[in-house]
Design a protein around this motif. Structure first.
Motif, short mmCIF file in Angstrom:
data_model
loop_
_atom_site.label_atom_id
_atom_site.label_comp_id
_atom_site.label_asym_id
_atom_site.label_seq_id
_atom_site.Cartn_x
_atom_site.Cartn_y
_atom_site.Cartn_z
N ALA A 58 6.81 13.09 -12.19
CA ALA A 58 7.83 13.00 -13.31
C ALA A 58 6.99 13.62 -14.64
O ALA A 58 7.70 13.88 -15.50
CB ALA A 58 8.00 11.59 -13.48
N ARG A 59 5.62 14.08 -14.65
CA ARG A 59 5.06 14.25 -15.89
C ARG A 59 5.29 15.83 -16.14
O ARG A 59 4.88 16.63 -15.06
CB ARG A 59 3.45 14.14 -15.72
CG ARG A 59 2.87 12.75 -15.44
CD ARG A 59 1.35 12.71 -15.53
NE ARG A 59 1.15 11.57 -14.95
CZ ARG A 59 0.63 11.05 -13.92
NH1 ARG A 59 0.33 12.10 -12.98
NH2 ARG A 59 0.20 9.92 -13.37
N PRO A 60 5.92 16.01 -17.23
CA PRO A 60 6.15 17.89 -17.43
C PRO A 60 4.94 18.21 -17.87
O PRO A 60 3.90 17.83 -18.54
CB PRO A 60 7.25 17.53 -18.35
CG PRO A 60 6.69 16.34 -19.23
CD PRO A 60 6.30 15.44 -18.04
N THR A 61 4.85 19.78 -17.33
CA THR A 61 3.96 20.61 -17.78
C THR A 61 4.59 21.74 -17.96
O THR A 61 5.98 21.85 -17.90
CB THR A 61 2.84 21.17 -16.78
OG1 THR A 61 3.76 21.47 -15.35
CG2 THR A 61 2.05 19.71 -16.34
N TYR A 62 3.90 22.59 -18.87
CA TYR A 62 4.62 23.72 -19.50
C TYR A 62 3.83 25.01 -18.93
O TYR A 62 2.83 25.07 -18.84
CB TYR A 62 4.59 23.73 -20.86
CG TYR A 62 5.53 22.52 -21.39
CD1 TYR A 62 6.89 22.67 -21.58
CD2 TYR A 62 4.92 21.27 -21.51
CE1 TYR A 62 7.57 21.54 -22.02
CE2 TYR A 62 5.64 20.11 -21.96
CZ TYR A 62 6.86 20.33 -22.21
OH TYR A 62 7.71 19.07 -22.69
N CYS A 63 4.60 25.99 -18.85
CA CYS A 63 4.15 27.50 -18.52
C CYS A 63 3.26 27.71 -19.65
O CYS A 63 3.35 27.49 -20.92
CB CYS A 63 5.33 28.42 -18.36
SG CYS A 63 4.96 29.89 -17.95
N ARG A 64 2.12 28.37 -19.27
CA ARG A 64 0.71 28.66 -20.29
C ARG A 64 0.75 30.20 -20.55
O ARG A 64 -0.25 30.75 -21.18
CB ARG A 64 -0.27 28.05 -19.80
CG ARG A 64 -0.33 26.58 -19.85
CD ARG A 64 -1.91 26.17 -19.36
NE ARG A 64 -2.05 24.74 -19.16
CZ ARG A 64 -1.19 23.65 -19.57
NH1 ARG A 64 0.22 23.75 -19.71
NH2 ARG A 64 -1.44 22.54 -19.30
N CYS A 65 1.80 31.08 -19.77
CA CYS A 65 1.61 32.45 -20.04
C CYS A 65 1.89 32.93 -21.54
O CYS A 65 2.71 32.07 -22.37
CB CYS A 65 2.59 33.28 -19.13
SG CYS A 65 4.34 32.96 -19.50
N LYS A 121 0.99 -1.28 -0.23
CA LYS A 121 -0.04 -0.06 -0.01
C LYS A 121 0.83 1.27 0.03
O LYS A 121 0.58 2.18 -0.85
CB LYS A 121 -0.94 0.14 1.34
CG LYS A 121 -2.07 1.24 1.23
CD LYS A 121 -2.94 1.10 2.47
CE LYS A 121 -3.66 2.38 2.66
NZ LYS A 121 -4.69 2.27 3.63
N ASP A 122 1.94 1.20 0.78
CA ASP A 122 2.96 2.50 0.84
C ASP A 122 3.65 2.63 -0.21
O ASP A 122 3.93 3.66 -1.01
CB ASP A 122 3.76 2.38 2.33
CG ASP A 122 4.85 3.44 2.40
OD1 ASP A 122 4.13 4.58 2.37
OD2 ASP A 122 6.02 3.09 2.21
N ALA A 123 4.10 1.30 -0.97
CA ALA A 123 4.66 1.37 -2.18
C ALA A 123 3.98 1.92 -3.45
O ALA A 123 4.38 2.76 -4.06
CB ALA A 123 5.24 0.29 -2.47
N ALA A 124 2.66 1.50 -3.50
CA ALA A 124 1.61 1.86 -4.53
C ALA A 124 1.52 3.84 -4.22
O ALA A 124 1.34 4.51 -5.61
CB ALA A 124 0.38 1.47 -4.45
N ALA A 125 1.52 4.25 -3.30
CA ALA A 125 1.35 5.55 -2.99
C ALA A 125 2.56 6.18 -3.25
O ALA A 125 2.54 7.25 -4.12
CB ALA A 125 0.99 5.77 -1.45
N GLN A 126 3.94 5.70 -2.98
CA GLN A 126 5.14 6.32 -3.44
C GLN A 126 5.28 6.23 -4.75
O GLN A 126 5.62 7.10 -5.54
CB GLN A 126 6.09 5.28 -2.89
CG GLN A 126 6.33 5.72 -1.35
CD GLN A 126 7.65 4.75 -1.07
OE1 GLN A 126 8.60 4.56 -1.71
NE2 GLN A 126 7.61 4.38 0.35
N ALA A 127 4.68 5.11 -5.75
CA ALA A 127 4.80 4.99 -7.31
C ALA A 127 4.01 6.12 -7.82
O ALA A 127 4.38 6.63 -8.71
CB ALA A 127 4.55 3.58 -7.67
N GLU A 128 2.57 6.29 -7.29
CA GLU A 128 2.05 7.32 -7.82
C GLU A 128 2.52 8.40 -7.72
O GLU A 128 2.31 9.42 -8.63
CB GLU A 128 0.45 7.00 -7.14
CG GLU A 128 -0.19 8.23 -7.62
CD GLU A 128 -0.76 8.09 -9.27
OE1 GLU A 128 -1.00 8.98 -9.80
OE2 GLU A 128 -0.81 6.84 -9.71
N LEU A 129 3.01 8.94 -6.61
CA LEU A 129 3.83 10.32 -6.36
C LEU A 129 4.97 10.27 -7.45
O LEU A 129 5.00 11.56 -8.11
CB LEU A 129 4.06 10.54 -5.06
CG LEU A 129 3.08 10.85 -4.02
CD1 LEU A 129 3.68 10.78 -2.56
CD2 LEU A 129 2.53 12.22 -4.24
#
Length: 135
Positions: free
Chosen positions: A100-107, A87-95
């Protein structure tokens, strides 16, 4: 199952947690498990790996953790303990995956060139970037 089958499942299912027995192949012994651990970590660095073994030793535990295992347990394993670790490992993996997902500035001035990310400090950078660029 065998190693090839396990790796196919890893690729298709992308599990957050893998429970791995060190002795996958009786002839190769624990080296088969260490090899699989390296392969899992190379293919999916965000997956958490819980290593189980009947060959528990401090040296094997240190080696497993140094290769990227999140936990090292000697058999027989208490099911409640394994469930709590999973259960703890699953929470760590999700975090790990979320961060790790990149997002970009939207200005408007950045036009998405600035990688920001999803972590709170990265959102702050994005807000700062937006303010600086529009003034």
């Amino acid at each position: 199952g065998n190693t090839a089958e396990g790796l196919k499942l890893l690729e298709s299912e992308k599990p957050g947690v893998v429970v791995l027995d060190l002795c996958l192949d009786q002839r190769a012994g624990i080296e088969s498990g260490f090899s699989m651990l390296r392969e899992i970590r190379a293919r999916d660095p965000h997956a958490r790996v819980i290593v189980l073994t009947g060959h528990g030793s401090t040296a094997n535990g240190v080696r497993a953790i140094s290769l990227g295992a999140s936990s090292f347990l000697e058999k027989p394993v208490d099911p409640a303990h394994l469930a709590a670790l999973a259960k703890d490992a699953a929470a760590q993996a999700e975090l790990r995956r979320e961060h790790a997902r990149p997002t970009y500035c939207r200005c408007p001035d950045c036009t998405g060139r600035w990688w920001v990310g999803v972590m709170p400090w990265r959102r702050k950078v994005s807000a700062t970037c937006s303010r600086l660029r529009t003034t």
